[in-house]
Each structure stands twice: as C-alpha cells, then as structure tokens.
Enzyme design. Structure first.
Site, PDB file in Angstrom:
ATOM      1  N   ARG A  38      10.692  -0.338  11.321  1.00 38.59           N
ATOM      2  CA  ARG A  38       9.578  -0.097  12.247  1.00 38.59           C
ATOM      3  C   ARG A  38       9.628  -1.054  13.424  1.00 38.59           C
ATOM      4  O   ARG A  38       9.962  -2.225  13.260  1.00 38.59           O
ATOM      5  CB  ARG A  38       8.251  -0.274  11.498  1.00 38.59           C
ATOM      6  CG  ARG A  38       7.871   0.956  10.716  1.00 38.59           C
ATOM      7  CD  ARG A  38       6.692   0.715   9.818  1.00 38.59           C
ATOM      8  NE  ARG A  38       5.562   0.030  10.456  1.00 38.59           N
ATOM      9  CZ  ARG A  38       4.385  -0.097   9.885  1.00 38.59           C
ATOM     10  NH1 ARG A  38       4.166   0.398   8.680  1.00 38.59           N
ATOM     11  NH2 ARG A  38       3.410  -0.724  10.501  1.00 38.59           N
ATOM     12  N   LYS A  54       0.834  -1.214   0.000  1.00 38.83           N
ATOM     13  CA  LYS A  54       0.000   0.000   0.000  1.00 38.83           C
ATOM     14  C   LYS A  54       0.867   1.263   0.000  1.00 38.83           C
ATOM     15  O   LYS A  54       0.631   2.189  -0.763  1.00 38.83           O
ATOM     16  CB  LYS A  54      -0.927   0.027   1.233  1.00 38.83           C
ATOM     17  CG  LYS A  54      -1.847  -1.178   1.348  1.00 38.83           C
ATOM     18  CD  LYS A  54      -2.829  -1.044   2.505  1.00 38.83           C
ATOM     19  CE  LYS A  54      -2.212  -1.056   3.884  1.00 38.83           C
ATOM     20  NZ  LYS A  54      -1.604  -2.361   4.260  1.00 38.83           N
ATOM     21  N   ARG A  66      11.930  -5.345   5.583  1.00 35.97           N
ATOM     22  CA  ARG A  66      11.796  -4.000   5.015  1.00 35.97           C
ATOM     23  C   ARG A  66      12.365  -2.897   5.900  1.00 35.97           C
ATOM     24  O   ARG A  66      12.399  -3.006   7.119  1.00 35.97           O
ATOM     25  CB  ARG A  66      10.344  -3.710   4.636  1.00 35.97           C
ATOM     26  CG  ARG A  66       9.479  -3.212   5.753  1.00 35.97           C
ATOM     27  CD  ARG A  66       8.115  -2.802   5.235  1.00 35.97           C
ATOM     28  NE  ARG A  66       7.180  -2.625   6.329  1.00 35.97           N
ATOM     29  CZ  ARG A  66       5.892  -2.362   6.176  1.00 35.97           C
ATOM     30  NH1 ARG A  66       5.366  -2.287   4.975  1.00 35.97           N
ATOM     31  NH2 ARG A  66       5.123  -2.201   7.229  1.00 35.97           N
ATOM     32  N   ARG A 110      -9.979   0.502   8.664  1.00 33.87           N
ATOM     33  CA  ARG A 110      -9.573  -0.858   9.010  1.00 33.87           C
ATOM     34  C   ARG A 110     -10.685  -1.611   9.722  1.00 33.87           C
ATOM     35  O   ARG A 110     -10.498  -2.794  10.057  1.00 33.87           O
ATOM     36  CB  ARG A 110      -8.361  -0.818   9.933  1.00 33.87           C
ATOM     37  CG  ARG A 110      -6.998  -0.952   9.226  1.00 33.87           C
ATOM     38  CD  ARG A 110      -5.936  -0.779  10.271  1.00 33.87           C
ATOM     39  NE  ARG A 110      -4.682  -1.395  10.024  1.00 33.87           N
ATOM     40  CZ  ARG A 110      -3.601  -0.739   9.552  1.00 33.87           C
ATOM     41  NH1 ARG A 110      -3.692   0.503   9.181  1.00 33.87           N
ATOM     42  NH2 ARG A 110      -2.459  -1.367   9.441  1.00 33.87           N
ATOM     43  N   ARG A 157      -0.767  -8.479  13.661  1.00 33.76           N
ATOM     44  CA  ARG A 157      -1.313  -7.535  12.667  1.00 33.76           C
ATOM     45  C   ARG A 157      -2.092  -8.287  11.585  1.00 33.76           C
ATOM     46  O   ARG A 157      -3.134  -7.827  11.130  1.00 33.76           O
ATOM     47  CB  ARG A 157      -0.186  -6.712  12.046  1.00 33.76           C
ATOM     48  CG  ARG A 157       0.302  -5.605  12.982  1.00 33.76           C
ATOM     49  CD  ARG A 157       1.729  -5.197  12.697  1.00 33.76           C
ATOM     50  NE  ARG A 157       1.888  -4.515  11.435  1.00 33.76           N
ATOM     51  CZ  ARG A 157       3.069  -4.393  10.801  1.00 33.76           C
ATOM     52  NH1 ARG A 157       4.156  -4.910  11.316  1.00 33.76           N
ATOM     53  NH2 ARG A 157       3.124  -3.737   9.668  1.00 33.76           N
TER      54      ARG A 157
HETATM   55  P1  AMP Z   1       0.317   0.817   9.276  1.00 34.13           P
HETATM   56  O1  AMP Z   1       1.432   1.789   9.148  1.00 34.13           O
HETATM   57  O2  AMP Z   1      -0.848   1.159   8.406  1.00 34.13           O
HETATM   58  O3  AMP Z   1       0.759  -0.605   9.119  1.00 34.13           O
HETATM   59  O4  AMP Z   1      -0.220   0.943  10.784  1.00 34.13           O
HETATM   60  C1  AMP Z   1       0.620   0.657  11.886  1.00 34.13           C
HETATM   61  C2  AMP Z   1      -0.206   0.458  13.145  1.00 34.13           C
HETATM   62  O5  AMP Z   1      -0.932   1.664  13.439  1.00 34.13           O
HETATM   63  C3  AMP Z   1      -1.281  -0.621  13.075  1.00 34.13           C
HETATM   64  O6  AMP Z   1      -0.769  -1.920  13.335  1.00 34.13           O
HETATM   65  C4  AMP Z   1      -2.246  -0.135  14.160  1.00 34.13           C
HETATM   66  O7  AMP Z   1      -1.733  -0.400  15.449  1.00 34.13           O
HETATM   67  C5  AMP Z   1      -2.228   1.367  13.942  1.00 34.13           C
HETATM   68  N1  AMP Z   1      -3.218   1.811  12.930  1.00 34.13           N
HETATM   69  C6  AMP Z   1      -2.964   2.429  11.751  1.00 34.13           C
HETATM   70  N2  AMP Z   1      -4.094   2.720  11.091  1.00 34.13           N
HETATM   71  C7  AMP Z   1      -5.107   2.259  11.861  1.00 34.13           C
HETATM   72  C8  AMP Z   1      -6.524   2.227  11.724  1.00 34.13           C
HETATM   73  N3  AMP Z   1      -7.136   2.722  10.630  1.00 34.13           N
HETATM   74  N4  AMP Z   1      -7.255   1.692  12.739  1.00 34.13           N
HETATM   75  C9  AMP Z   1      -6.672   1.193  13.849  1.00 34.13           C
HETATM   76  N5  AMP Z   1      -5.335   1.166  14.035  1.00 34.13           N
HETATM   77  C10 AMP Z   1      -4.550   1.690  13.053  1.00 34.13           C
END
Ligand code: AMP
Length: 215
Positions: free
Chosen positions: A160, A14, A126, A87, A171
């Site tokens: 990360r 993404k 990554r 999400r 996740r």
């Molecule tokens: P990402 O960078 O999109 O992989 O998000 C990293 C982490 O942020 C996720 O594993 C969640 O803990 C939190 N997070 C990001 N976006 C959301 C969302 N829309 N709803 C809930 N938690 C989120």
C-alpha cells in the site's frame, strides 16, 4: 445474524481477522479502506479526491465514508464485519442510526489491543496478494516462493502507498486522537469486547470465535 466492528489501530490485524470470519462464518466484510482504494484505482471523482488525503495518512471526511457504508447496507444482507469503520464519533452515531433504521443491531465491538511499538514493524513489512487478498509480511510471513502468492499462485503482490513510516505515524496519530474515543463510547453501550491483538492470528481468531459463540 451477527454484526460486529473490528476496532484497533493500523496493523492491529483487523483485515486478517475479517478474512478469517468471512471464510469460516460467511460474514460480509465492509472495509471502507478497501472501498476507497477501489474508488481510486477505478479513477472515480471521489477516488481522485481522497487519494492525497489517504496517502498522507489522514482521515477522509465523515460524509464520504458514511455514504459508502450506507450504499452497502442498502443492498441488504446481514452478518456484517465493519473493518476500519467507524473511525470517529459522528461515524459511530451514523452507523447506529443506519442499523436501527433497518431493524438491525450491533452485536459486538471487538477491540484489538496491541502494543503501539509493534505497529511500525508490522505495517512497514506487509504486502498483500492483489488477486486473493492474502496478507504477508517480509519477516513474519514471507511467501514460500519470492514474488508468488502461496494461496493462488498470483504474482500480483502489492504494497500500500500509505504503508510507509511517515504516513503510518500520521495514521497512528489520527487513530489515537479521533478513533480511540470509540473505545469509551462502545464500553458505555456495553458492546466492547477486548482481545489480545499481539497473539498469533489463530489465537486471536479463537478468542473472537468464543466471543461470537457458535457459527
Ligand atoms: P484502512 O485500509 O482501513 O487502513 O484505511 C486506509 C485509509 O483510508 C485511512 O488511512 C483513511 O485515509 C481512509 N479511511 C478508511 N476508512 C476510513 C474511515 N472510516 N474514516 C475516514 N477515513 C477512512
């Protein structure tokens, strides 16, 4: 202008596709994950509150992320890429209402279809450039010179905290349990556009460009 969602599990690509769309179409990337990480590094109360939840690979509460998106949309503009949001079903309903409230709409939900077996390898290798955001991978896309970003020359290369196997398993579980129902939700609305997320990034980008039409 076009508003889209990039939907797919962690490691589906993404972020990579969002970067391409920003560069080639001047779209605006709204990544709730990036916003939450920024809140953490600037040490806001909310950032500190969600740090442990994120590190464990769990979802933060709907009201926090909906609030973040609402704030961004209130700044105006158009041509949004929603990356990592929504999400959950309540987040999807909230996004629909927010867009409708500003007389805007969602044009497509790009579902990035990937083989779950490939995700662990993609994620655990990554790293990104902290300066320009370029995404790398130990095996499939290393930097030309170790420790130096090919694009901007920065040595601020980061991994990360949640890109480890244990958090990733959580996740993925969260994705299949809480986020994948959105596939049916957007299919029913006639908005779902599946693409093969296992293809090379440029091939995926071409597929998305075809769906979106001329820039
Ligand atoms: P990402 O960078 O999109 O992989 O998000 C990293 C982490 O942020 C996720 O594993 C969640 O803990 C939190 N997070 C990001 N976006 C959301 C969302 N829309 N709803 C809930 N938690 C989120």
């Amino acid at each position: 202008m076009t508003n889209i969602i990039l939907l797919g599990p962690p490691g589906a690509g993404k972020g990579t596709q969002a970067r391409i769309l920003v560069e080639r179409r001047g779209m605006v990337q709204l990544s709730t994950g990036d916003m939450l990480r920024a809140a953490q590094s600037s040490g806001t109360e909310m950032g500190l509150k969600v740090a442990a939840v994120m590190a464990a690979g769990q979802l933060v509460t709907d009201d926090i992320v909906i609030g973040l998106i609402e704030e961004q949309l209130a700044k105006g503009g158009s041509g949004f890429i929603f990356d990592g949001f929504p999400r959950t079903l309540p987040q999807a309903d909230a996004l629909g209402a927010l867009l409708e409230g500003r007389g805007d709409r969602l044009d497509a939900v790009i579902e990035m279809k990937v083989d779950p077996d490939a995700l662990v390898a993609r994620i655990t290798g990554r790293f990104t450039c902290g300066n320009c955001g370029e995404v790398y991978h130990d095996q499939t896309k290393p930097t030309a010179r170790p420790g130096v970003c090919d694009v901007c020359g920065s040595t601020d290369l980061r991994r990360r905290a949640d890109d480890n196997e244990e958090s990733l398993r959580k996740r993925l579980f969260e994705y299949y349990q809480k986020t994948s129902p959105l596939i049916g939700y957007y299919y029913a609305k006639g908005a779902l556009r599946p693409v093969d997320g296992m293809a090379e990034p440029e091939v995926v980008a071409a597929e998305i460009a075809k769906i979106l039409g001329p820039a």
